[in-house]
Write an enzyme that holds these catalytic residues in place. Structure first.
Site, PDB file in Angstrom:
ATOM      1  N   HIS A 708       3.062   5.996  -1.346  1.00 24.31           N
ATOM      2  CA  HIS A 708       3.112   7.221  -2.140  1.00 24.31           C
ATOM      3  C   HIS A 708       2.348   6.966  -3.440  1.00 24.31           C
ATOM      4  O   HIS A 708       2.782   6.155  -4.268  1.00 24.31           O
ATOM      5  CB  HIS A 708       4.556   7.617  -2.435  1.00 24.31           C
ATOM      6  CG  HIS A 708       5.334   7.999  -1.219  1.00 24.31           C
ATOM      7  ND1 HIS A 708       6.689   7.749  -1.071  1.00 24.31           N
ATOM      8  CD2 HIS A 708       4.948   8.614  -0.072  1.00 24.31           C
ATOM      9  CE1 HIS A 708       7.090   8.194   0.098  1.00 24.31           C
ATOM     10  NE2 HIS A 708       6.050   8.719   0.722  1.00 24.31           N
ATOM     11  N   GLU A 711       3.955   6.693  -7.042  1.00 21.89           N
ATOM     12  CA  GLU A 711       4.937   5.646  -7.322  1.00 21.89           C
ATOM     13  C   GLU A 711       4.219   4.386  -7.782  1.00 21.89           C
ATOM     14  O   GLU A 711       4.202   3.356  -7.105  1.00 21.89           O
ATOM     15  CB  GLU A 711       5.799   5.408  -6.080  1.00 21.89           C
ATOM     16  CG  GLU A 711       6.619   6.645  -5.701  1.00 21.89           C
ATOM     17  CD  GLU A 711       7.273   6.544  -4.341  1.00 21.89           C
ATOM     18  OE1 GLU A 711       7.165   5.478  -3.697  1.00 21.89           O
ATOM     19  OE2 GLU A 711       7.876   7.534  -3.900  1.00 21.89           O
ATOM     20  N   GLU A 890      13.291   0.187  -3.744  1.00 19.57           N
ATOM     21  CA  GLU A 890      13.036   1.276  -4.684  1.00 19.57           C
ATOM     22  C   GLU A 890      13.191   0.782  -6.120  1.00 19.57           C
ATOM     23  O   GLU A 890      14.201   0.191  -6.465  1.00 19.57           O
ATOM     24  CB  GLU A 890      14.025   2.422  -4.434  1.00 19.57           C
ATOM     25  CG  GLU A 890      13.989   3.007  -3.039  1.00 19.57           C
ATOM     26  CD  GLU A 890      12.953   4.103  -2.902  1.00 19.57           C
ATOM     27  OE1 GLU A 890      12.266   4.391  -3.909  1.00 19.57           O
ATOM     28  OE2 GLU A 890      12.832   4.664  -1.797  1.00 19.57           O
TER      29      GLU A 890
END
Length: 1012
Positions: A708, A711, A890
């Site tokens: 992504h 990010e 994450e």
């Protein structure tokens, strides 16, 4: 009669009953037809004027609740506008003191006004991206197919059906019902089919097809004959190298096109084989000039790493020269030294040119650099470096402190190499400018950046100012000052208007409209071949004045919540500060909030849902320098060119006798950029059989990142991982001797280059394509999966697969994994009744990280498998490839609420540290899985065995659902500052209201605003 009963008896039950009755559309229509909206407003104003001691707040709120119910229908909203309801509620709200006791009245009034605020369309010709890329294959179904099938005359910005009687667009209803909807929907998304949950290795492609990846695994067949290895005699595997610090790369860039070689998008190709030299047939140990050159380079880098800054910054002549400099005549020593604050001597050889022109927008270079394309540096402030007072000059010591805090090692940012690398980067808009933050580089600031505590009343003030736009339209300037959709648009020359730019790699800003003198609405660009995903921004601002508060509103955000409501700040980079030896992205901005606005989303962009609105990120900035050039970003930028330069510098600086390093091309992207594949491990100690066997039998670790583009924190974590793996300290050497690392550091180069937030040029989320990737539309995913399938076919399954991501709505760093039992637990079925035997080893690595990484939070981890995630990398690698320890890691975009960094916003130093700690966690995992290979003290083994015991599942993880992200637990009422339902508190405060001294001060300092 019912109204007379309500208002004569002032009965709370009657008021609640009236509001409940009016929730019926039939009753609401009757109320409108009989003119009750005007009556309710008149009665509310009367109560407001006479209830000066706030004894009857329940009555006033009951009236507002009735108005709220009536305005749920279109006729009610129109009647409210016609009765001048916006101005009435605005004035009464402004007359309320800025105290929490009166919040229920202000909040409900705000909600009604915002609901009745006429829905506007975004001031765009189309919601599709300003840039177009023709796909080689058009998907048959899905949003991209729908996008291509729209007739050109269709207005996709908004549709008329978004505001009719059959659609309830009330924001409050959405907020109140979200929890119930989630509660009912959670279990529907959890996979309940045990057969699907059980990992089942699916080859997918034949052995013959997978042989195309053999050349990317030379470590499995190389016999290392003729290499100049450390030892010629077999001996125990003990590391005897010198202890050195890890390599530090402040910010980097891309490699030149000449090193990539020819490659095709349809297949994995070979770029380089570093252990054998540039052509793959030269040996790192050969006694030639190359070996001596590498040693000289390492010696030079070591000397540079010990050199402290010798000057406070650049002088004004150098600034003027920078303003006119071109890339053709730029000396190599100059560009290397321009990495402001990079621990080098600033007495640089540079011909100072006279500056006779006031700050040209760009400094262009000639077309002779490469075929028909110029690379330009962005605008540079021509006022020179401002003279600093004694306090400012002391900042030199702070730069030294930064250097001291960072690990020892050579600084690898190279501005000259970055410019060379940019030339081979292919963008859809064909960018020719280079942003100064990417050119200068970034050094983490020496000070801590705490999570911002938002002052009470900020959101209330911002929403009130938005409502003023409708009531006082004559005060709105409404002038376009930047527009990507209009190529003939000219920048205003007026001195007090800010200038904007986003035409550089990873930039994203589509349009800017000046609303008031110092207030600007900003519109972000959609992902290419998409009509949504607005979150990532990166743009340049110039022409500012110091001491002026500028407000920026990004008005087309889509997510329903954001960490901007909970202390996160945007990032700003000042060129003036960089020239003063402080090249840092810093958290900047006050009065920050995120709320739903009055711009309507088209159902075309909202997945068929009607009545949706966009959200606004608003922040205020006071610039410290006059006529500076500043950059703003959603998070710390890390471009594709940064990665490529970083890899080149790591490759040139490593010790080939100690480190096995390869940089290959996995494939080409849709626009022809190369996707790098990195292999890192330790060189065998000798070419004797037992050493070669040990080398080939090391387990694999497969890492990937940046699927992504928005990010960017994932790339900074990957940077920390790469630098640690390439460092020369004993722990890193032990790690290399334990594993073979296969790394795809950027899975979506095209998205990163073109400033996308989530998609590739195919307009699709690549992390939803792992189940059936298309080699023409998703080449990086197709070939990354092919590598894993090849390892499975040759019986070399990775011990760990981890995909690095960033998280926009949670704090800390955490992991998602895959577990059958923990998934079943959340289906409300008895897990013990299932004949499932599951190894809990998937919890070991996260548990280790929770002990050694300050930013990591075990309680935020989840191991539930959802149906909506079945095509993500984590689930596919676990289910189809058979890797038990398959994770998504994450990293927060905001900061931490636990551990060492509690209360602090996260920076690049902490992100890189997380990447290094991940490596250390892998070494501990190796010790646990192969304890006999290590002569470890029993106490250490006992400690690590305790980790295994403590990682056993005793209770299921908390499952939360929201796209790729768990639902953010910190709820917020977007209509106002606090909870709208405070009846209990009101009941306790219905007596005489006496403002406190503090509240009286607030009242005096912030007088109410009235609208005539």
């Amino acid at each position: 009669m019912l109204l007379l009963f309500v208002f004569s008896h002032v009965d709370r039950v009657a008021l609640d009953t009236l509001a409940a009755l009016l929730k019926s559309k039939t009753n609401a229509r009757r109320a409108v037809d009989r003119g009750y909206v005007q009556v309710l407003l008149t009665i509310y104003v009367d109560w407001h004027r006479h209830d000066s001691r706030h004894r009857n707040m329940l009555v006033r709120k009951g009236i507002l609740q009735s108005l709220k119910s009536v305005t749920n229908i279109k006729l009610g909203r129109k009647a409210f506008i016609d009765a001048n309801g916006m101005k009435i509620l605005y004035n009464t709200s402004q007359e309320c003191l800025a105290v929490r006791t009166l919040d229920p009245l202000v909040n409900t009034s705000s909600l009604i006004m915002r609901k009745c605020f006429p829905k506007n369309r975004l001031p765009l010709p189309t919601i599709k991206s300003s840039f177009h890329f023709q796909l080689p294959v058009i998907p048959v179904t899905g949003p991209v197919a729908q996008l291509y099938s729209l007739p050109p005359e269709v207005d996709d910005v908004v549709d008329e059906s978004d505001d009719n009687d059959d659609i309830d667009i009330e924001a409050e209803n959405e907020t109140e019902n979200e929890d119930d909807l989630d509660q009912n929907f959670k279990n529907d998304d959890i996979e309940t089919d045990i057969n699907k949950l059980k990992p089942q290795q699916v080859p997918g492609r034949t052995i013959e097809e997978l042989k195309m990846y053999e050349h990317l695994f030379p470590e499995l067949v190389d016999d290392f004959q003729g290499y100049d290895l450390i030892s010629k005699e077999p001996k125990p595997f003990l590391f005897e190298g010198k202890v050195r610090g890890p390599i530090v790369v402040p910010t980097a860039g891309e490699e030149a096109s000449g090193s990539s070689g020819s490659s095709r998008r349809g297949g994995a190709t070979k770029e380089s084989a570093s252990p054998r030299g540039e052509e793959g047939d030269r040996k790192p140990g050969a006694k030639d000039d190359r070996k001596g050159g590498e040693r000289a380079l390492q010696q030079q880098l070591g000397d540079q790493s010990r050199t402290a800054p010798s000057a406070p910054g650049f002088n004004s002549d150098l600034v003027k020269a920078l303003d006119r400099i071109t890339l053709q005549n730029m000396p190599s020593q100059t560009t290397a030294g321009l990495t402001a604050g990079m621990k080098k001597d600033y007495n640089l050889p540079l011909t100072v040119l006279s500056c006779t022109k006031v700050c040209p927008h760009v400094s262009s270079c000639g077309n002779s650099l490469f075929e028909g394309r110029a690379v330009q540096l962005g605008k540079l402030c021509c006022t020179g470096v401002e003279a600093e007072d004694d306090e400012d000059t002391e900042s030199n010591s702070s730069v030294d402190q930064v250097s001291a805090e960072l690990p020892e090692g050579p600084t690898l940012h190279d501005a000259e190499l970055y410019i060379e690398v940019v030339k081979s980067t292919k963008s859809v808009p064909q960018y020719s400018e280079v942003a100064y933050p990417d050119y200068f580089g970034h050094i983490p600031p020496p000070f801590k950046e705490p999570i911002l505590e938002r002052p009470y009343g900020v959101q209330r003030t911002k929403i009130a100012q938005d409502i003023e736009r409708l009531i006082h339209q004559s005060d709105i300037i409404d002038r376009v000052v930047y527009d990507l959709d209009n190529p003939n648009y000219t920048i205003p020359e007026e001195g007090e208007i800010l200038k904007f730019n986003s035409k550089f790699e990873s930039g994203n800003l589509r349009k800017v409209i000046q609303i008031r003198k110092n207030e600007y609405d900003l519109i972000l660009n959609s992902d290419i071949n998409s009509n949504h995903y607005h979150q990532w921004f990166y743009f340049e601002v110039s022409g500012m004045r110091p001491g002026v508060a500028y407000r920026f509103n990004i008005i087309n955000c889509e997510k329903s919540n954001s960490q901007f409501n909970y202390g996160m700040q945007p990032l700003m980079y000042s060129v003036q500060e960089a020239l003063n030896a402080r090249p840092s992205w810093i958290r900047m901005g006050t009065d920050i909030c995120y709320y739903k606005n009055h711009f309507s989303r088209s159902s075309v962009a909202a997945g068929g849902q009607k009545g949706k609105s966009y959200y606004t990120i608003t922040f205020t900035v006071n610039f410290p320098h006059k006529d500076d050039v500043c950059y703003f970003a959603y998070h710390y930028p890390y471009t594709y060119s940064t990665l490529q330069m970083h890899l080149q510098k790591l490759e040139s600086a490593h010790n080939p006798q100690q480190i096995y390093f390869r940089k290959d091309v996995l494939c080409e992207t849709l626009s022809g950029n190369t996707c790098p594949l990195v292999t890192i491990t330790a060189m065998p100690e000798s070419n004797y059989y037992e050493h070669i066997c040990q080398f080939r039998n090391r387990p694999y670790i497969f890492l990937s990142a940046r699927v992504h583009p928005g990010e960017t924190n994932a790339s900074w974590v990957m940077k920390g991982t790469l630098e640690y793996l390439m460092s020369n300290n004993p722990t890193a050497q032990s790690l290399r001797e334990s594993y073979i690392f296969k790394i795809v550091p950027m899975l979506n180069p095209d998205g990163v280059i073109n400033g996308n937030h989530r998609c590739s040029l195919s307009g699709e989320d690549l992390n939803r394509q792992w189940q059936s990737p298309n080699p023409d539309l998703h080449p990086t995913i197709y070939h990354a999966k092919g590598l894993l399938q090849y390892l499975a076919a040759v019986k070399r399954l990775p011990l760990v697969y981890c995909d690095y991501h960033g998280h926009s709505r949670k704090k800390n760093v955490f992991m998602y994994g895959c577990s059958i039992k923990e998934t079943v637990w959340h289906t409300h079925e008895n897990a013990s009744s299932c004949d499932v035997v599951e190894d809990t080893g998937y919890r070991t690595l996260p548990k280790i990280l929770s002990h050694i990484a300050p930013a990591f939070c075990m309680s935020s981890c989840s191991f539930v498998v959802e149906k909506s995630k079945e095509s993500t990398a984590r689930v596919v690698v676990w289910r189809e490839i058979g890797v038990q320890r398959s994770y998504t890691m994450e990293s927060t975009l905001c900061g931490c609420d636990q551990g060492k960094y509690k209360g602090l916003q996260i920076g690049t130093r902490e992100l890189e540290e997380m990447g290094a700690k991940f490596c250390i966690g892998l070494l501990r995992l190796k010790r646990l899985t192969s304890p006999l290979e290590y002569n470890l003290p029993s106490s250490l083994l006992d400690f690590e065995n305790d980790l295994i015991e403590s990682s056993k599942v005793t209770s299921p993880t908390t499952y939360v659902l929201e796209e790729d992200e768990p639902r953010f637990l910190e709820e917020v009422d977007y209509s106002a500052e606090s909870n709208d339902e405070l009846d209990n508190e009101l009941t306790e405060n219905v007596g005489d209201y006496e403002p406190s001294a503090q509240e009286e001060v607030l009242s005096d300092s912030e007088p109410p605003r009235y609208l005539p």
